[in-house]
Design a protein around this motif. Sequence first.
Motif, PDB file in Angstrom:
ATOM      1  N   PRO A   1       5.355  -6.941  -6.683  1.00 58.40           N
ATOM      2  CA  PRO A   1       5.232  -6.416  -8.138  1.00 58.40           C
ATOM      3  C   PRO A   1       3.059  -6.949  -8.911  1.00 58.40           C
ATOM      4  O   PRO A   1       2.797  -5.563  -9.487  1.00 58.40           O
ATOM      5  N   THR A   2       2.804  -7.925  -9.207  1.00 60.11           N
ATOM      6  CA  THR A   2       1.513  -8.162  -9.271  1.00 60.11           C
ATOM      7  C   THR A   2       0.418  -6.732  -8.573  1.00 60.11           C
ATOM      8  O   THR A   2      -0.674  -6.095  -9.078  1.00 60.11           O
ATOM      9  N   ARG A   3       0.896  -7.209  -7.634  1.00 59.46           N
ATOM     10  CA  ARG A   3      -0.261  -5.973  -6.475  1.00 59.46           C
ATOM     11  C   ARG A   3      -0.632  -4.866  -6.574  1.00 59.46           C
ATOM     12  O   ARG A   3      -1.291  -3.759  -6.212  1.00 59.46           O
ATOM     13  N   ILE A   4       1.066  -4.682  -6.819  1.00 65.38           N
ATOM     14  CA  ILE A   4       1.328  -3.545  -6.342  1.00 65.38           C
ATOM     15  C   ILE A   4       1.350  -2.424  -7.877  1.00 65.38           C
ATOM     16  O   ILE A   4       0.302  -1.351  -7.874  1.00 65.38           O
ATOM     17  N   ALA A   5       0.766  -2.947  -9.235  1.00 67.23           N
ATOM     18  CA  ALA A   5       1.031  -2.910 -10.280  1.00 67.23           C
ATOM     19  C   ALA A   5      -0.871  -2.954 -10.614  1.00 67.23           C
ATOM     20  O   ALA A   5      -1.757  -1.733 -10.126  1.00 67.23           O
ATOM     21  N   TRP A   6      -1.832  -3.957  -9.842  1.00 69.03           N
ATOM     22  CA  TRP A   6      -3.509  -3.533  -9.334  1.00 69.03           C
ATOM     23  C   TRP A   6      -3.659  -2.679  -8.350  1.00 69.03           C
ATOM     24  O   TRP A   6      -4.232  -1.899  -8.892  1.00 69.03           O
ATOM     25  N   GLU A   7      -2.367  -2.572  -7.426  1.00 69.28           N
ATOM     26  CA  GLU A   7      -3.186  -1.038  -6.555  1.00 69.28           C
ATOM     27  C   GLU A   7      -3.260  -0.074  -7.996  1.00 69.28           C
ATOM     28  O   GLU A   7      -4.151   1.018  -7.300  1.00 69.28           O
ATOM     29  N   LEU A   8      -1.969   0.202  -8.047  1.00 70.39           N
ATOM     30  CA  LEU A   8      -2.408   1.695  -8.924  1.00 70.39           C
ATOM     31  C   LEU A   8      -3.263   1.665  -9.997  1.00 70.39           C
ATOM     32  O   LEU A   8      -3.337   2.969 -10.476  1.00 70.39           O
ATOM     33  N   LYS A   9      -3.283   0.547 -10.680  1.00 68.46           N
ATOM     34  CA  LYS A   9      -4.316   0.551 -11.764  1.00 68.46           C
ATOM     35  C   LYS A   9      -5.634   1.070 -11.355  1.00 68.46           C
ATOM     36  O   LYS A   9      -5.958   1.805 -11.972  1.00 68.46           O
ATOM     37  N   LYS A  10      -6.266   0.747  -9.969  1.00 65.03           N
ATOM     38  CA  LYS A  10      -7.410   1.044  -9.182  1.00 65.03           C
ATOM     39  C   LYS A  10      -7.438   2.571  -9.085  1.00 65.03           C
ATOM     40  O   LYS A  10      -8.649   3.247  -9.150  1.00 65.03           O
TER      41      LYS A  10
ATOM     42  N   THR B   1       0.713  -1.338   0.229  1.00 60.72           N
ATOM     43  CA  THR B   1      -0.137   0.143   0.108  1.00 60.72           C
ATOM     44  C   THR B   1       1.334   1.090  -0.141  1.00 60.72           C
ATOM     45  O   THR B   1       0.491   2.384  -0.454  1.00 60.72           O
ATOM     46  N   GLU B   2       1.582   1.063   0.824  1.00 56.44           N
ATOM     47  CA  GLU B   2       2.726   2.558   0.895  1.00 56.44           C
ATOM     48  C   GLU B   2       3.773   2.583  -0.709  1.00 56.44           C
ATOM     49  O   GLU B   2       3.577   3.652  -1.099  1.00 56.44           O
ATOM     50  N   ALA B   3       3.573   1.298  -1.513  1.00 57.51           N
ATOM     51  CA  ALA B   3       4.576   1.168  -1.897  1.00 57.51           C
ATOM     52  C   ALA B   3       3.550   1.887  -3.331  1.00 57.51           C
ATOM     53  O   ALA B   3       3.993   3.443  -3.545  1.00 57.51           O
ATOM     54  N   ALA B   4       2.441   1.624  -3.882  1.00 54.97           N
ATOM     55  CA  ALA B   4       1.073   2.478  -4.606  1.00 54.97           C
ATOM     56  C   ALA B   4       0.996   3.679  -4.031  1.00 54.97           C
ATOM     57  O   ALA B   4       1.293   4.003  -4.732  1.00 54.97           O
ATOM     58  N   ASP B   5       1.092   3.701  -3.450  1.00 52.81           N
ATOM     59  CA  ASP B   5       0.751   5.017  -2.778  1.00 52.81           C
ATOM     60  C   ASP B   5       1.979   6.173  -3.245  1.00 52.81           C
ATOM     61  O   ASP B   5       1.289   7.201  -4.117  1.00 52.81           O
ATOM     62  N   SER B   6       2.827   5.901  -3.034  1.00 53.52           N
ATOM     63  CA  SER B   6       4.304   6.906  -3.065  1.00 53.52           C
ATOM     64  C   SER B   6       4.436   7.019  -4.711  1.00 53.52           C
ATOM     65  O   SER B   6       4.100   7.489  -5.481  1.00 53.52           O
TER      66      SER B   6
ATOM     67  N   LEU C   1      -1.775   1.112 -16.556  1.00 54.42           N
ATOM     68  CA  LEU C   1      -1.036  -0.263 -16.390  1.00 54.42           C
ATOM     69  C   LEU C   1      -1.459  -1.364 -17.273  1.00 54.42           C
ATOM     70  O   LEU C   1      -2.492  -1.683 -17.288  1.00 54.42           O
ATOM     71  N   PRO C   2      -0.477  -2.377 -17.649  1.00 49.98           N
ATOM     72  CA  PRO C   2      -1.029  -3.110 -19.205  1.00 49.98           C
ATOM     73  C   PRO C   2      -1.667  -4.680 -18.010  1.00 49.98           C
ATOM     74  O   PRO C   2      -1.156  -4.248 -16.655  1.00 49.98           O
ATOM     75  N   ASP C   3      -2.594  -5.395 -18.353  1.00 52.11           N
ATOM     76  CA  ASP C   3      -3.283  -6.484 -17.553  1.00 52.11           C
ATOM     77  C   ASP C   3      -1.725  -7.490 -17.219  1.00 52.11           C
ATOM     78  O   ASP C   3      -0.710  -7.531 -17.847  1.00 52.11           O
TER      79      ASP C   3
ATOM     80  N   GLU D   1       7.063  -0.665 -16.741  1.00 58.86           N
ATOM     81  CA  GLU D   1       5.822   0.483 -17.723  1.00 58.86           C
ATOM     82  C   GLU D   1       5.308   1.081 -16.652  1.00 58.86           C
ATOM     83  O   GLU D   1       4.903   2.125 -17.238  1.00 58.86           O
ATOM     84  N   ILE D   2       5.644   1.612 -15.132  1.00 57.85           N
ATOM     85  CA  ILE D   2       5.792   2.768 -14.888  1.00 57.85           C
ATOM     86  C   ILE D   2       6.626   3.934 -15.803  1.00 57.85           C
ATOM     87  O   ILE D   2       5.375   4.992 -15.403  1.00 57.85           O
ATOM     88  N   GLU D   3       7.836   3.650 -16.008  1.00 58.46           N
ATOM     89  CA  GLU D   3       8.224   4.779 -16.096  1.00 58.46           C
ATOM     90  C   GLU D   3       7.649   5.107 -18.080  1.00 58.46           C
ATOM     91  O   GLU D   3       7.437   6.667 -18.504  1.00 58.46           O
TER      92      GLU D   3
END
Lengths: 285, 282, 283
Positions: C251-260, A270-275, C265-267, C278-280
């Motif tokens: 990484p998959t979970r972070i990507a998911w959070e970011l997509k939300k 969560t922290e990573a995603a937020d940042s 980001l692609p699937d 992808e973030i770049e």
Amino acid sequence: MPLILDHVSQVYNPDTETPVRALDDVSLVLPEGQFIGIIGHTGSGKSTLVQHLNGLMMPTEGNVYYNGKDIADKDFNKKELRKHVGLVFQYPEHQLFETDVFADVCFGPKNMGLTKKEAELAAFDALRKVDFPNDLYYASVFELSGGQKRRAAIAGVLAMKPDFLVLDEPTAGLDPVGRYEILDMVSALHKESGMTIILVSHSMEDVAKYVERVIVMDRGKVAYDDTPREVFTHGEELEAMGLGIPESTRIARMLKDKGINVDPDVLTVTEAADSIYAAVTGNNK
Amino acid sequence: MIRDITIGQYYQTESPVHRLDPRVKLLGTLLFIITLFLYKNPAGYALGIVFLLAVIKTSRVPIRFITKGLKGILVVLLLTVIINLFLTPGTELVSFWKFTITYEGIGVALTMLFRLTMLIMGSSIVTLTTTPNNLTDGLEKGLGFLKIFRGPVGDVAMMMSIALRFIPILMEETDRIMKAQLARGADFESGNIVKKAKALVPVLVPLFVSAFRRAGDLAMAMEARCYRGGDGRTKMKPLIYKKRDAIAYIILFSFVILSVWIGRWQVISEFFNSLYLRFILK
Amino acid sequence: MDIVKAENVVFEYIRRDEEGNPTDVTTALDHVSIDVRQGEFIGILGHNGSGKSTFAKHLNAILYPTEGTIYVGGMNTKDDDKLWDVRSCAGMVFQNPDNQIIGQVVEEDVGFGPENLGVPTKEIWERVEESLRAVGMLEYRKKSPNKLSGGQKQRVSIAGVLAMHPKCIVLDEPTAMLDPSGRKEVVRAIRGLNDVEKMTVILITHYMDEVVHADRIFVMDKGRVVMQGTPKEVFSDVPTLEKLRLDVPGPTRIAWELKKKGLPLPDGILTAEELVKEIEKCR
């Protein structure tokens, strides 16, 4: 009452050509009320270390003090020490032996000289604290799932009402949800009772999320002893010890190296995603 | 303490003794034990000790490793010595309360101590220098004649080999279980024998549970690897006598003949002694 | 050709009371259909108790289906005459390394399988050597298994199965009892078998990061196959995976959070490197 390790070493086979220094000049102060993680890969000495905390192993050099007394003294009561410093080993199967869970949890308090009634009260209290399912109190220990066995084993030690609770790899072999359930339970236990909890683990992810202090063991020595954030700044050194840093932290650092302004000290997803989100959208603006 | 028992363990190194055919070693041990009961005079003892030390030296197993194995049976040794010391009739040396120590008692006790020590050390050399697989191969082939009587030699040999492999694992596990229970305030040291026996229950139950689970797992793993009894199996390391085995047999039989020769005087003189005693008693 | 073909496999455990009367029926496998082609790397995911280990035991004719059929190398596992052919066709590695090593010297353990198959002595030695080399354990051949680390023991177990020259190798949670470095070395060895030796691999695990390189993945829950497809397809549905109590890679979970949160980001991002790339692009 703090536990103090003063220049403790443990040497196996001292007389042979290949003495093994399982612990090498370890000095630590473990005060009451902390939530501590001890991390190290297999063979780093972390399991040896925790066995010194309740007198299962005695140092070959140096001293361990509990309550100001040297635990190696002749008149020191080790059984009393084991009541105050509860140690739960990795495999719950090694400790469960009674016909049902409840009787098993009573074993510890009975050994401490409590009456049957007192022991049962302590057992109830402990099983409640570990959120053990009510309908399984009288189930056979062989019918339990991995997570339930773990809880029963922890309750068995908790029932002695220790001041220190040492958990050796409490999540080994559990699936991710089971892992977090156990760790959440332990964390709640720490918050409610204020007892010192020492979590032995090889998983950085687990430890980073919960503990306030990390002790990193490497080849019998204390490599780092600090807050998780501080310890994880030594990514490369940890990598060399076969440990690594939490994946979220690693990703944040990789992005930082690419010039994206992400907080390199994040610990959780969560922290990573937020940042990352803040940094990326901020850059877009 | 529990790790001190070295019987059944394999000590890995390269030595002429390690390379010998297990049949040589098994027969050798058997003959060595028999010779221990042949001689009853210092010359015989000395011969036995020299032979054993020579074998140990050639095996490159540290002697401390072998003597450590004796610690495990120290109680048995002491008990044998004490029983023989006090219960052998003969010429009185000292006597106190109800106990009497006789000259003969000392003699018998020392003899028994010598024999048992040598026996344990001698037989541990075999297991220390032979891998269990090799050992069971030796037994299987050495006892092959039993197959005529439909004895399940192959299966028994496999069982032994597995038992030997799991001894160290189960010992380590016992150690861990004891520690887990100590941490819960179990007490294995104080109290009388009944209390001590009771204190072992929390160790034995988890140990048995684990042993049974291991046995089940192992049986499954063996079946998965197509184990179906001894028939039709081939050997990775078939037993074939080599030149060194012939040499070992020659040394072994020379030692046996020498032992018989040294022991003979004593045996013969005792034979006459007993005849003489019987004659007198009549 | 299909190495493994499971058709509508049902497996029921019948619980009995003390008199032997059936009291309860547990369906451990519920109409499972899985097919595996030569040379594939198949991942079977599921939490403890999802039925994945029960399925593994069917591939080796340790258990037989109550309904449906399983063909291994074209042979029906229920065919008693083919029992040993089935077992030498699908080699099996189990969870606990201590409970599957039979020999007290590494090389003797690896030779155990070929001995049982009646392979001539000279060939056993060749097989032992090549199998130990394939898992990188050749230098430990004379060692006692008790002196090895968990990861090394598991590699010996894999070599023991390889030496039987199976057509496919089934690994039933081989890393569940290992520490992270042991897990890494075993997974590396398994991938090597598939990449270099072209061995068909069926890896059963609850760690998703071990199967990100698989060709296809089956996710099991309550005895059923609930998801299947390539890793990218399966791993793009993070909420379902988390509901199934699986360890979704970081990484998959972070990507998911970011997509939300709305990042384009692609699937199915699986590794840290992919995520960073992808973030770049999003900047």
